[in-house]
Design an enzyme around this catalytic site. Structure first.
Site, mmCIF file in Angstrom:
data_model
loop_
_atom_site.group_PDB
_atom_site.id
_atom_site.type_symbol
_atom_site.label_atom_id
_atom_site.label_comp_id
_atom_site.label_asym_id
_atom_site.label_seq_id
_atom_site.Cartn_x
_atom_site.Cartn_y
_atom_site.Cartn_z
ATOM 1 N N LYS A 52 -0.367 5.274 -13.115
ATOM 2 C CA LYS A 52 0.769 4.412 -12.907
ATOM 3 C C LYS A 52 1.208 3.771 -14.292
ATOM 4 C CE LYS A 52 -0.068 3.562 -8.057
ATOM 5 N NZ LYS A 52 -0.195 2.562 -7.008
ATOM 6 N N SER A 68 -1.416 -0.902 -11.042
ATOM 7 C CA SER A 68 -2.521 -1.345 -10.014
ATOM 8 C C SER A 68 -2.632 -0.621 -8.902
ATOM 9 C CB SER A 68 -2.378 -2.875 -9.707
ATOM 10 O OG SER A 68 -3.566 -3.287 -8.835
ATOM 11 N N ASP A 69 -3.821 -0.518 -8.235
ATOM 12 C CA ASP A 69 -3.843 0.646 -6.932
ATOM 13 C C ASP A 69 -5.125 0.124 -6.288
ATOM 14 O OD1 ASP A 69 -2.812 3.123 -5.568
ATOM 15 O OD2 ASP A 69 -4.805 3.131 -5.391
ATOM 16 N N GLN A 70 -5.072 0.252 -4.989
ATOM 17 C CA GLN A 70 -6.089 -0.418 -3.764
ATOM 18 C C GLN A 70 -6.485 0.685 -2.869
ATOM 19 O OE1 GLN A 70 -5.051 -3.499 -0.921
ATOM 20 N NE2 GLN A 70 -6.480 -4.890 -2.500
ATOM 21 N N ALA A 106 -7.861 -2.073 -8.221
ATOM 22 C CA ALA A 106 -7.881 -1.689 -9.810
ATOM 23 C C ALA A 106 -6.603 -2.095 -10.480
ATOM 24 C CB ALA A 106 -7.920 -0.090 -9.958
#
Length: 197
Positions: A52, A68-70, A106
């Site tokens: 991203k 960010s990612d989760q 993250a």
């Protein structure tokens, strides 16, 4: 002042970044979020956060771009994606009742012009209360958390579903670890407060 871009369309991440009181722009990244075969949840979150940030940074090389990612796991098994609707959210919460869920959040911060890069995965362990069907239904009707991994918004009424939280950064659970992000911003020359350099 350097440009700061949030590579996300998440309203939760936008609200979190606003806490640091730095001017920023929001740009939605165009990234395929399909998990790779054999990829761990933490690795998937890290890969997607980086993808991203890089997708947006490609068009804005001088900007500091935050991605960010989760992902979430229940007893080590990945919960793939956000529930998207009532039935899947109910199933996620029934499965989580009395058990521990681990969220992998993250963060990737990149600036192409000088090669700056910071990546980190913050882990938060969440233990759920024993949840009755009535409590699950009441919660889902009240908050409709269909766009949240794990189907519980800890920043809202979802906190009532939880028995305990364990992690180094409470904002990581909401979707953007601000403690880690502050470290990265300071290293990149954009501290939220003068004197944090």
């Amino acid at each position: 002042m350097p440009e700061l871009i949030l590579a996300s369309t998440s309203p939760y991440r936008r609200e979190l970044l606003q806490r640091l009181r730095l001017p920023f722009e929001v740009v939605g990244p165009q990234v395929d979020e399909t998990p790779l075969e054999g990829e761990t949840p933490a690795a998937a979150a890290a890969r997607l956060a980086r993808a991203k940030a890089e997708a947006v940074a490609a068009g804005r090389p001088g900007a500091l771009v935050v991605g960010s990612d989760q992902t979430a796991t229940l007893d080590g098994v990945a919960i793939l994606g956000k529930p998207g609707g009532h039935e899947r959210a109910r199933a996620q919460l029934r499965a989580a009742s009395g058990r521990e869920m681990v969220f992998h959040t993250a963060l990737a911060v990149v600036r192409r012009s000088d090669g700056f890069a910071h990546e980190q995965v913050v882990e938060t362990r969440v233990r759920f209360r024993e949840l009755s069907d009535a409590a699950i239904e009441a919660y889902l009707l009240a908050e409709r958390p269909y766009d949240c991994a794990g189907s519980a918004k800890a920043e809202g009424l979802g906190i009532a579903l939880l028995a305990a939280l364990d992690g180094p950064d409470p904002t990581a659970l909401i979707g953007l670890p601000l403690i880690a992000l502050t470290d990265a911003l300071c290293r990149a020359g954009l501290p939220p407060l003068r004197g944090l350099e």
